[in-house]
Design an enzyme around this catalytic site. Structure first.
Site, PDB file in Angstrom:
ATOM      1  N   GLY A  31       0.806  -1.221   0.000  1.00  0.00           N
ATOM      2  CA  GLY A  31       0.000   0.000   0.000  1.00  0.00           C
ATOM      3  C   GLY A  31       0.836   1.266   0.000  1.00  0.00           C
ATOM      4  O   GLY A  31       2.031   1.245  -0.294  1.00  0.00           O
ATOM      5  N   HIS A  37       4.353   1.805  -8.117  1.00  0.00           N
ATOM      6  CA  HIS A  37       3.279   0.798  -8.118  1.00  0.00           C
ATOM      7  C   HIS A  37       2.368   0.990  -9.329  1.00  0.00           C
ATOM      8  O   HIS A  37       1.894   0.022  -9.920  1.00  0.00           O
ATOM      9  CB  HIS A  37       2.415   0.926  -6.846  1.00  0.00           C
ATOM     10  CG  HIS A  37       3.150   0.718  -5.570  1.00  0.00           C
ATOM     11  ND1 HIS A  37       3.428   1.738  -4.690  1.00  0.00           N
ATOM     12  CD2 HIS A  37       3.664  -0.399  -5.014  1.00  0.00           C
ATOM     13  CE1 HIS A  37       4.084   1.262  -3.650  1.00  0.00           C
ATOM     14  NE2 HIS A  37       4.238  -0.023  -3.815  1.00  0.00           N
ATOM     15  N   LYS A 149      13.350  -2.104  -8.293  1.00  0.00           N
ATOM     16  CA  LYS A 149      14.026  -1.395  -7.205  1.00  0.00           C
ATOM     17  C   LYS A 149      14.377  -2.392  -6.095  1.00  0.00           C
ATOM     18  O   LYS A 149      15.445  -2.335  -5.511  1.00  0.00           O
ATOM     19  CB  LYS A 149      13.167  -0.264  -6.628  1.00  0.00           C
ATOM     20  CG  LYS A 149      13.954   0.531  -5.567  1.00  0.00           C
ATOM     21  CD  LYS A 149      13.258   1.771  -5.141  1.00  0.00           C
ATOM     22  CE  LYS A 149      12.220   1.516  -4.093  1.00  0.00           C
ATOM     23  NZ  LYS A 149      12.811   1.130  -2.782  1.00  0.00           N
ATOM     24  N   LYS A 184      11.464   6.105  -6.418  1.00  0.00           N
ATOM     25  CA  LYS A 184      10.189   6.188  -5.689  1.00  0.00           C
ATOM     26  C   LYS A 184      10.145   5.097  -4.626  1.00  0.00           C
ATOM     27  O   LYS A 184      10.484   3.943  -4.899  1.00  0.00           O
ATOM     28  CB  LYS A 184       9.015   5.958  -6.641  1.00  0.00           C
ATOM     29  CG  LYS A 184       8.930   6.963  -7.762  1.00  0.00           C
ATOM     30  CD  LYS A 184       7.875   7.994  -7.495  1.00  0.00           C
ATOM     31  CE  LYS A 184       7.751   8.915  -8.701  1.00  0.00           C
ATOM     32  NZ  LYS A 184       7.040  10.141  -8.368  1.00  0.00           N
ATOM     33  N   SER A 185       9.708   5.489  -3.430  1.00  0.00           N
ATOM     34  CA  SER A 185       9.558   4.520  -2.339  1.00  0.00           C
ATOM     35  C   SER A 185       8.557   5.074  -1.344  1.00  0.00           C
ATOM     36  O   SER A 185       8.536   6.290  -1.093  1.00  0.00           O
ATOM     37  CB  SER A 185      10.914   4.325  -1.637  1.00  0.00           C
ATOM     38  OG  SER A 185      10.725   3.696  -0.384  1.00  0.00           O
TER      39      SER A 185
END
Ligand code: PAF
Length: 287
Positions: A31, A37, A149, A184-185
């Site tokens: 999530g 994502h 990643k 992105k994380s």
């Protein structure tokens, strides 16, 4: 789009799709979805008749002193993004649904999980393999999508699928970066503004290593040294590891004469970030 919390409801939907002969793609997530994502969901939607996204902050992959409690959550935002991507079903189980009283069966892997992130996160991959294989059994997807990643996670899952004869195609998708190249994380949200700036050292080191390899350097130690020097010049950064390993086995290599992964984990303040690049061998970049 349906949002369901139980395994029974998810299975009922999957069975109905299977009866219609529809293919199913799965995007497992914890999530707090971002563009990384989104790229997995978009690809899954393109390649399958129906797409399931699981949203579950999996407790078994967090160590005792890690960020399970503080891990960011925002189901409303996640559902909107899934809807926008064309996802058919969100599976959002409770911890009790996935790990009922008495749960004691785990999927444990040797070799690949004992390197890189596995050294500083000893229970992590056991938790990942366990939850991902549970999701595979519940959803029975034709294809499952994971980001590059988490390159070690991707290699571990490919190995698990092969070793345990799971009839699922694993699709790896490229790293998605911010405009300033930070990968992105969901954990980027932990960074304050000074740390956010300092975190750019990871992509700088990745790109420097990549450039060196593209220029024909074949000595893995030189790559590691170049990347390490760049990170060490940033006062807010503390290296967990910077390593070059065989892409399949995650074992360290000396020469860049086979498909390799150059990977790093770096603490920026208290936040542990990862980044990497992969190449087929010096002279040719892998996908
Ligand atoms: O990459 C992640 O978000 C998680 O490790 C995964 C694959 C969803 C398993 O919990």
């Amino acid at each position: 789009m349906n949002l369901v919390e139980t395994i029974v409801e998810t299975r009922a939907q999957i069975r109905a799709w299977q009866k219609e002969g529809l293919s199913v793609g799965l995007v497992p997530t914890m999530g707090y979805l971002h563009e990384g994502h989104y790229s997995l969901m978009e690809r899954a939607v393109r390649e399958n008749d129906r797409v399931v996204v699981s949203i579950f902050v999996n407790p078994t992959q967090f160590g005792p002193n890690e960020d399970l409690e503080s891990y960011p959550r925002d189901l409303k935002h996640d559902a909107a993004l899934c809807q926008q991507a064309g996802v058919s079903l969100i599976f959002h189980p409770t911890p009790e649904e996935m790990y009922p009283q008495g749960f004691c069966s785990y999927v444990d892997m040797d070799v690949l999980t004992k390197e890189l992130c596995g050294l500083s996160r000893p229970v992590h991959f056991r938790g990942v393999c366990t939850v991902v294989s549970k999701l595979f059994h519940i959803v029975q997807p034709d294809r499952a999508y994971f980001g590059e990643k988490d390159a070690q996670q991707l290699a571990v899952i490919r190995r698990m699928v092969q070793d345990l004869n799971m009839d699922i195609t694993i699709v790896g998708c490229p790293i998605v970066r911010e405009a300033d190249n930070l990968a992105k994380s969901s954990r980027n949200t932990y960074l304050n503004s000074a740390e956010r700036q300092a975190a750019l050292v990871l992509s700088r080191a990745v790109f420097a290593g990549q450039k060196l390899a593209q220029q024909g350097e074949t000595d893995a130690k030189k790559l590691v040294q170049t990347m390490t020097d760049i990170i060490q010049a940033e006062p807010l950064a503390k290296i967990d590891y910077v390593k070059v390993v065989d892409q399949m086995t995650m074992q360290q290599i000396d020469r860049l004469d086979k498909p390799f992964l150059a990977a790093m984990a770096v603490f920026i303040g208290k936040t542990r970030l990862i980044d990497n690049f992969m190449m087929d061998a010096v002279g040719g970049a892998a996908e």
